[in-house]
Scaffold this motif. Structure first.
Motif, mmCIF file in Angstrom:
data_model
loop_
_atom_site.group_PDB
_atom_site.id
_atom_site.type_symbol
_atom_site.label_atom_id
_atom_site.label_comp_id
_atom_site.label_asym_id
_atom_site.label_seq_id
_atom_site.Cartn_x
_atom_site.Cartn_y
_atom_site.Cartn_z
ATOM 1 N N PRO A 126 0.840 -1.202 0.000
ATOM 2 C CA PRO A 126 0.000 0.000 0.000
ATOM 3 C C PRO A 126 0.875 1.251 0.000
ATOM 4 O O PRO A 126 2.037 1.183 0.405
ATOM 5 C CB PRO A 126 -0.765 -0.110 1.330
ATOM 6 C CG PRO A 126 0.071 -0.966 2.204
ATOM 7 C CD PRO A 126 0.820 -1.905 1.294
ATOM 8 N N MET A 127 0.336 2.348 -0.479
ATOM 9 C CA MET A 127 1.077 3.610 -0.382
ATOM 10 C C MET A 127 0.839 4.215 0.990
ATOM 11 O O MET A 127 -0.305 4.421 1.395
ATOM 12 C CB MET A 127 0.628 4.609 -1.453
ATOM 13 C CG MET A 127 1.359 5.950 -1.340
ATOM 14 S SD MET A 127 0.780 7.193 -2.519
ATOM 15 C CE MET A 127 1.786 6.833 -3.939
ATOM 16 N N TYR A 128 1.900 4.437 1.735
ATOM 17 C CA TYR A 128 1.816 5.160 3.001
ATOM 18 C C TYR A 128 2.625 6.438 2.865
ATOM 19 O O TYR A 128 3.829 6.386 2.566
ATOM 20 C CB TYR A 128 2.403 4.331 4.160
ATOM 21 C CG TYR A 128 1.503 3.230 4.700
ATOM 22 C CD1 TYR A 128 0.229 3.002 4.190
ATOM 23 C CD2 TYR A 128 1.941 2.431 5.755
ATOM 24 C CE1 TYR A 128 -0.577 1.998 4.700
ATOM 25 C CE2 TYR A 128 1.129 1.426 6.273
ATOM 26 C CZ TYR A 128 -0.119 1.206 5.742
ATOM 27 O OH TYR A 128 -0.922 0.200 6.248
ATOM 28 N N PHE A 183 2.917 8.703 0.652
ATOM 29 C CA PHE A 183 3.498 8.841 -0.687
ATOM 30 C C PHE A 183 4.609 7.834 -0.993
ATOM 31 O O PHE A 183 5.229 7.900 -2.040
ATOM 32 C CB PHE A 183 3.994 10.285 -0.945
ATOM 33 C CG PHE A 183 2.922 11.307 -0.683
ATOM 34 C CD1 PHE A 183 1.882 11.463 -1.584
ATOM 35 C CD2 PHE A 183 2.926 12.054 0.482
ATOM 36 C CE1 PHE A 183 0.863 12.371 -1.329
ATOM 37 C CE2 PHE A 183 1.906 12.961 0.747
ATOM 38 C CZ PHE A 183 0.866 13.119 -0.159
ATOM 39 N N SER A 224 -1.745 -0.438 -3.649
ATOM 40 C CA SER A 224 -3.043 0.233 -3.538
ATOM 41 C C SER A 224 -2.784 1.609 -2.959
ATOM 42 O O SER A 224 -1.891 1.793 -2.125
ATOM 43 C CB SER A 224 -4.012 -0.566 -2.665
ATOM 44 O OG SER A 224 -3.436 -0.817 -1.419
ATOM 45 N N GLY A 247 -4.815 5.497 -1.865
ATOM 46 C CA GLY A 247 -6.076 6.204 -1.655
ATOM 47 C C GLY A 247 -6.388 7.129 -2.810
ATOM 48 O O GLY A 247 -7.531 7.280 -3.238
ATOM 49 N N GLY A 248 -5.349 7.773 -3.344
ATOM 50 C CA GLY A 248 -5.515 8.758 -4.418
ATOM 51 C C GLY A 248 -5.189 8.176 -5.786
ATOM 52 O O GLY A 248 -5.105 6.959 -5.956
ATOM 53 N N TYR A 270 -2.450 8.389 -8.868
ATOM 54 C CA TYR A 270 -1.085 8.829 -9.216
ATOM 55 C C TYR A 270 -0.716 8.443 -10.638
ATOM 56 O O TYR A 270 0.450 8.425 -11.011
ATOM 57 C CB TYR A 270 -0.083 8.229 -8.213
ATOM 58 C CG TYR A 270 -0.371 8.688 -6.805
ATOM 59 C CD1 TYR A 270 0.281 9.787 -6.260
ATOM 60 C CD2 TYR A 270 -1.344 8.050 -6.039
ATOM 61 C CE1 TYR A 270 -0.012 10.230 -4.983
ATOM 62 C CE2 TYR A 270 -1.656 8.486 -4.766
ATOM 63 C CZ TYR A 270 -0.989 9.576 -4.246
ATOM 64 O OH TYR A 270 -1.283 10.024 -2.991
ATOM 65 N N ARG A 295 -1.321 14.365 -9.211
ATOM 66 C CA ARG A 295 -0.502 13.765 -8.147
ATOM 67 C C ARG A 295 0.660 12.907 -8.646
ATOM 68 O O ARG A 295 1.393 12.336 -7.834
ATOM 69 C CB ARG A 295 -1.383 12.873 -7.262
ATOM 70 C CG ARG A 295 -2.347 13.634 -6.402
ATOM 71 C CD ARG A 295 -2.886 12.689 -5.362
ATOM 72 N NE ARG A 295 -3.889 13.326 -4.550
ATOM 73 C CZ ARG A 295 -4.208 12.907 -3.343
ATOM 74 N NH1 ARG A 295 -3.617 11.861 -2.836
ATOM 75 N NH2 ARG A 295 -5.129 13.526 -2.652
ATOM 76 N N GLN A 317 -8.376 4.243 -4.003
ATOM 77 C CA GLN A 317 -9.063 3.382 -3.052
ATOM 78 C C GLN A 317 -9.788 4.157 -1.952
ATOM 79 O O GLN A 317 -10.557 3.580 -1.187
ATOM 80 C CB GLN A 317 -8.093 2.346 -2.444
ATOM 81 C CG GLN A 317 -7.631 1.319 -3.460
ATOM 82 C CD GLN A 317 -8.792 0.647 -4.183
ATOM 83 O OE1 GLN A 317 -9.592 -0.024 -3.553
ATOM 84 N NE2 GLN A 317 -8.907 0.848 -5.494
HETATM 85 C C1 LIG Z 1 -0.621 5.475 7.319
HETATM 86 C C2 LIG Z 1 -1.282 5.628 5.986
HETATM 87 C C3 LIG Z 1 -0.766 6.537 5.081
HETATM 88 C C4 LIG Z 1 -1.357 6.678 3.822
HETATM 89 N N1 LIG Z 1 -0.811 7.540 2.931
HETATM 90 C C5 LIG Z 1 -1.365 7.665 1.694
HETATM 91 C C6 LIG Z 1 -0.789 8.533 0.732
HETATM 92 O O1 LIG Z 1 0.218 9.179 0.938
HETATM 93 N N2 LIG Z 1 -1.404 8.626 -0.488
HETATM 94 C C7 LIG Z 1 -2.511 7.897 -0.802
HETATM 95 O O2 LIG Z 1 -3.005 8.009 -1.926
HETATM 96 N N3 LIG Z 1 -3.069 7.063 0.090
HETATM 97 C C8 LIG Z 1 -2.517 6.916 1.321
HETATM 98 N N4 LIG Z 1 -3.079 6.068 2.237
HETATM 99 C C9 LIG Z 1 -4.249 5.263 1.829
HETATM 100 C C10 LIG Z 1 -3.816 3.855 1.431
HETATM 101 O O3 LIG Z 1 -2.804 3.842 0.470
HETATM 102 C C11 LIG Z 1 -5.048 3.107 0.849
HETATM 103 O O4 LIG Z 1 -6.077 3.099 1.792
HETATM 104 C C12 LIG Z 1 -4.689 1.704 0.445
HETATM 105 O O5 LIG Z 1 -5.799 1.165 -0.242
HETATM 106 C C13 LIG Z 1 -4.355 0.813 1.653
HETATM 107 O O6 LIG Z 1 -4.035 -0.474 1.192
HETATM 108 P P1 LIG Z 1 -4.477 -1.798 1.973
HETATM 109 O O7 LIG Z 1 -5.965 -1.777 2.019
HETATM 110 O O8 LIG Z 1 -3.918 -2.902 1.153
HETATM 111 O O9 LIG Z 1 -3.856 -1.716 3.334
HETATM 112 C C14 LIG Z 1 -2.506 5.912 3.492
HETATM 113 C C15 LIG Z 1 -3.020 5.005 4.437
HETATM 114 C C16 LIG Z 1 -2.432 4.875 5.664
HETATM 115 C C17 LIG Z 1 -3.011 3.884 6.653
#
Ligand SMILES: Cc1cc2nc3c(=O)[nH]c(=O)nc-3n(C[C@H](O)[C@H](O)[C@H](O)COP(=O)(O)O)c2cc1C
Length: 189
Positions: free
Chosen positions: A74-76, A78, A119, A121-122, A124, A130, A160
Motif C-alpha cells: 500500500p502507499m503510506y 506517498f 493500492s 487512496g488517491g 497517481y 498527483r 481506493q
Molecule cells: C498510514 C497511511 C498513510 C497513507 N498515505 C497515503 C498517501 O500518501 N497517499 C494515498 O493516496 N493514500 C494513502 N493512504 C491510503 C492507502 O494507500 C489506501 O487506503 C490503500 O488502499 C491501503 O491499502 P491496503 O488496504 O492494502 O492496506 C494511506 C493510508 C495509511 C493507513
C-alpha cells in the motif's frame, strides 16, 4: 479473515512452492552499528554478530530461492510502509545481493520476475496532478533494480479512498490476471 485457496487448473504447478512472508506480523532488527558485521568474513563473526545477521541471511536466502516475487505494497505517506522498508534494509546487502567492481555496484539477483501490486487512496497515474508525488513506484523500481531485479511489473489499484474504488480495484484485478496468463504462456514456450 480466513482464506481458502482452491486450485483446479489441469496446468497448475503441483510441485510449485509458495513462500509467504507477512511483514505486518514480523519485526526485523533495526539497522544499527552492528550492521558493520556484514563487512566481516563469516569466520570472524562473534555469536552476537552471527545472531544479528541471521534475519538478513534468512530473508536473502528466501529471495535467492524464488523465481518470481510478488510484493503487496500500500502507499503510506506517498511511499512504502516502514515494514517493507525494514525488509529492504535487511535484503540490500553488499556481498550478498550487491557486488562491487571497477564500475561501481551491480545487482547480484538476476533472472527473477517481480510483480508489485500496490493500492493507493488517491490517483497517481501518468498525467494526473498527483503523478509527481508517487515516491512508491520510482523508489521500489530503483532499489529492486539496484539488487538486480530489473524485470518488475507494477499493478496499481488507484483511488481506493474515492468513489471509483471498486472500479479501479476490478481493473487492477484484471491486470493481475493478465500477468498470470503471460507467465503461463512463457512457461509453455
Ligand atoms: C498510514 C497511511 C498513510 C497513507 N498515505 C497515503 C498517501 O500518501 N497517499 C494515498 O493516496 N493514500 C494513502 N493512504 C491510503 C492507502 O494507500 C489506501 O487506503 C490503500 O488502499 C491501503 O491499502 P491496503 O488496504 O492494502 O492496506 C494511506 C493510508 C495509511 C493507513
Amino acid at each position: 479473515m480466513k482464506l481458502l485457496q482452491i486450485d483446479s487448473s489441469a496446468r497448475s504447478h503441483p510441485h510449485g512452492e509458495v513462500i509467504r512472508r507477512d511483514l505486518s506480523t514480523t519485526t526485523f532488527p533495526q539497522i544499527t552499528d552492528d550492521w558493520n558485521a556484514t563487512y566481516l568474513e563469516d569466520a570472524k563473526l562473534t555469536p552476537a554478530q552471527r545472531s544479528y545477521l541471521s534475519t538478513s541471511n534468512a530473508l536473502i536466502e528466501e529471495l535467492e530461492a524464488a523465481e518470481t516475487v510478488v510484493i503487496g505494497a500500500p502507499m503510506y505517506n506517498f511511499s512504502i510502509p516502514s515494514s517493507l522498508k525494514a525488509w529492504i534494509d535487511q535484503t540490500v546487502r553488499l556481498g550478498k545481493t550487491i557486488g562491487y567492481g571497477p564500475n561501481g555496484p551491480h545487482g547480484l539477483l538476476t533472472k527473477k520476475k517481480v510483480v508489485v501490486i500496490t493500492s493507493r487512496g488517491g490517483d497517481y497515474e501518468k498525467g494526473t496532478p498527483r503523478e509527481a508525488f508517487d515516491f512508491q513506484e520510482p523508489y521500489l523500481r530503483h532499489i529492486l533494480g539496484f539488487i538486480g531485479l530489473t524485470d518488475v511489473t507494477f499493478i496499481h489499484a488507484e483511488k481506493q479512498a474515492r468513489e471509483e474504488a471498486a472500479v479501479s480495484f476490478a481493473g487492477a484485478a484484471e491486470r493481475i490476471g493478465g500477468v498470470v496468463i503471460d507467465q503461463n504462456q512463457q512457461v509453455a514456450l
